[in-house]
Design a protein around this motif. Structure first.
Motif, PDB file in Angstrom:
ATOM      1  N   GLN A  69       4.925  14.220   1.093  1.00 11.33           N
ATOM      2  CA  GLN A  69       4.551  15.494   0.482  1.00 11.33           C
ATOM      3  C   GLN A  69       3.138  15.352  -0.118  1.00 11.33           C
ATOM      4  OE1 GLN A  69       6.935  17.818   0.700  1.00 11.33           O
ATOM      5  NE2 GLN A  69       8.435  16.241   1.428  1.00 11.33           N
ATOM      6  N   GLN A  70       2.562  14.105   0.267  1.00  7.27           N
ATOM      7  CA  GLN A  70       1.397  13.985  -0.593  1.00  7.27           C
ATOM      8  C   GLN A  70       0.239  14.242   0.494  1.00  7.27           C
ATOM      9  OE1 GLN A  70       0.700  10.955  -3.135  1.00  7.27           O
ATOM     10  NE2 GLN A  70      -0.636  10.033  -1.902  1.00  7.27           N
ATOM     11  N   GLU A  71      -0.866  15.137   0.248  1.00  4.95           N
ATOM     12  CA  GLU A  71      -1.788  15.652   1.198  1.00  4.95           C
ATOM     13  C   GLU A  71      -3.042  14.519   1.342  1.00  4.95           C
ATOM     14  OE1 GLU A  71      -1.538  18.173   3.539  1.00  4.95           O
ATOM     15  OE2 GLU A  71       0.330  18.678   2.449  1.00  4.95           O
ATOM     16  N   ALA A 131       0.716  -1.249   0.071  1.00  2.00           N
ATOM     17  CA  ALA A 131      -0.028   0.141  -0.223  1.00  2.00           C
ATOM     18  C   ALA A 131       0.938   1.087   0.137  1.00  2.00           C
ATOM     19  CB  ALA A 131      -0.679   0.073   1.271  1.00  2.00           C
ATOM     20  N   VAL A 132       0.491   2.342  -0.413  1.00  2.00           N
ATOM     21  CA  VAL A 132       0.817   3.674  -0.575  1.00  2.00           C
ATOM     22  C   VAL A 132       0.135   4.478   0.009  1.00  2.00           C
ATOM     23  CG1 VAL A 132       2.270   5.300  -1.935  1.00  2.00           C
ATOM     24  CG2 VAL A 132       2.404   3.147  -2.513  1.00  2.00           C
ATOM     25  N   LEU A 133       0.340   5.413   1.004  1.00  2.00           N
ATOM     26  CA  LEU A 133      -0.374   6.474   1.654  1.00  2.00           C
ATOM     27  C   LEU A 133       0.170   7.490   1.873  1.00  2.00           C
ATOM     28  CD1 LEU A 133      -1.929   3.655   4.393  1.00  2.00           C
ATOM     29  CD2 LEU A 133      -2.949   4.410   2.354  1.00  2.00           C
ATOM     30  N   PRO A 134      -0.538   8.616   2.165  1.00  2.00           N
ATOM     31  CA  PRO A 134       0.172  10.014   2.602  1.00  2.00           C
ATOM     32  C   PRO A 134       0.487   9.837   3.931  1.00  2.00           C
ATOM     33  CG  PRO A 134      -2.249  10.012   2.429  1.00  2.00           C
ATOM     34  CD  PRO A 134      -2.030   8.886   1.829  1.00  2.00           C
ATOM     35  N   LEU A 135       1.409  10.510   4.427  1.00  2.00           N
ATOM     36  CA  LEU A 135       2.121  10.577   5.749  1.00  2.00           C
ATOM     37  C   LEU A 135       1.024  10.556   6.781  1.00  2.00           C
ATOM     38  CD1 LEU A 135       4.691  10.312   7.375  1.00  2.00           C
ATOM     39  CD2 LEU A 135       4.766  12.536   7.342  1.00  2.00           C
ATOM     40  N   ALA A 136      -0.173  11.672   6.357  1.00  2.00           N
ATOM     41  CA  ALA A 136      -1.472  11.781   7.456  1.00  2.00           C
ATOM     42  C   ALA A 136      -2.037  10.500   7.772  1.00  2.00           C
ATOM     43  CB  ALA A 136      -2.222  12.710   6.821  1.00  2.00           C
TER      44      ALA A 136
END
Length: 341
Positions: A333-335, A305-310
């Protein structure tokens, strides 16, 4: 910058996504804009205060990342602003920026994406160090890899195959066994339904495996001692089972086997003792080889899986569930979460 911060030990319950000051550049270091970082079981242990390397508080977890250099500190000369790199850090990867000593920063080839690059510093570096440097795997030898569905296991399968070994893998489901085969395992065994010790002995004509790569520990390690070949090498890579095995010296003696320890952090200068002067050259050759294999498709790091840091909590909960096949990645860097494609 945004970062995952633990101000007390307590695992995920103690972690928050916060806005914190950007770290100050240090001599001999570079600043990296983090494009991707890897979630890991080790990070969970660090956040709980249970890792062998107890990080001081407050801490930003995370040890491996890929990104772009945005600042070069005094005395650092290997890289320039704008270079694409990977890095191993003792902590701090779960953030939009990180400061890293240039000794543990390595070039990321243009043909390799950040999501792939972020899986190389620790997981693939460890697999190469364990199998090529320490166990000295030879073409044609049999390498048994446990925990083959996880990122560590899949990396070991691929590195062992690239070294010319025959690979037997054990995994906890038919799906994980199928993924292990897809990543190069010659034989993959579901340990929940099959007697993997007997399967290993049958596949090796009762001789056993020459090298055993074990990130599981516990009973798995104990049984491994009963299906290892004479002159074999067993590598206890971790203890995902929760149990650290006790090694009976009499078995080591009568089976003529070697127990090999590998702490990859030592080669990054994280141990108590200095690394040899030749270490830097060997590390850079290693990562150049790993990326050459990536470009040749011999190594295919798998993102579960690839997720934003949030979404760090979701990412680490996936790791804790032990259902992950491959690696869970985060993009600082991804919101928002990426759309399916």
């Amino acid at each position: 910058m945004k970062a995952v911060v633990c101000r007390e030990y307590g695992g995920l319950d103690a972690a928050r996504l916060e806005e914190v000051p950007s770290p100050t550049i240090r001599p001999g270091c570079v600043r990296i804009r983090v494009e991707a970082c890897s979630a890991s079981f080790a990070s969970l242990l660090v956040m709980e205060g249970k890792h062998q390397n107890k990080a001081p508080l407050p801490l930003i977890p995370g040890t491996e990342l890929a990104g772009v250099i945005t600042e070069v500190g005094e005395g650092a000369s290997r890289f320039a602003i704008g270079d694409r790199v990977i890095a191993g850090v003792q902590s701090g990867a779960y953030a939009q920026e990180v400061i890293a000593p240039e000794e543990t920063v390595f070039a990321l080839p243009d043909g390799v994406g950040f999501d792939t690059g972020a899986q190389i510093p620790t997981i693939y570096g460890t697999a190469f160090g364990a199998l090529a440097w320490r166990a000295k795997v030879e073409p044609g030898e049999v390498v048994l890899v446990h925990g083959a569905g996880g990122g560590s296991g899949l990396a070991a399968i691929e590195v062992a195959k690239a070294l010319g070994a025959r690979v037997i893998a054990t995994a906890g489901s038919e799906e994980k066994a199928a993924i292990a085969r897809a990543h190069g395992a010659d034989l993959a065994i579901n340990y929940r339904t099959d007697n993997w010790r007997e399967a290993v002995l049958a596949a090796t004509h009762a001789r056993g495996a020459d090298v055993i790569y074990d990130p599981v520990g516990g009973e798995t390690f104990d049984i491994s001692l009963r299906c290892i070949a004479p002159d074999g090498r067993i590598i206890p890579m971790g203890f995902a089972s929760g149990t650290i095995p006790t090694i009976p010296a009499n078995i080591v003696l009568v089976k003529n086997i070697t127990i090999i320890g590998v702490y990859w952090g030592y080669y990054f200068g994280w141990g108590k003792h200095p690394v040899p002067a030749t270490n830097d050259t060997r590390l850079r050759r290693t990562y150049a080889q790993l990326f050459a294999w990536v470009l040749e498709q011999k190594l295919r790091p798998r993102a579960h899986a690839v997720l934003p840091l949030a979404n760090f909590r979701e990412a680490l909960e996936m790791i804790a569930s032990r259902e992950v096949i491959g690696r869970v990645l985060m993009r600082p860097q991804q919101e928002t979460a990426p759309s399916a494609s």
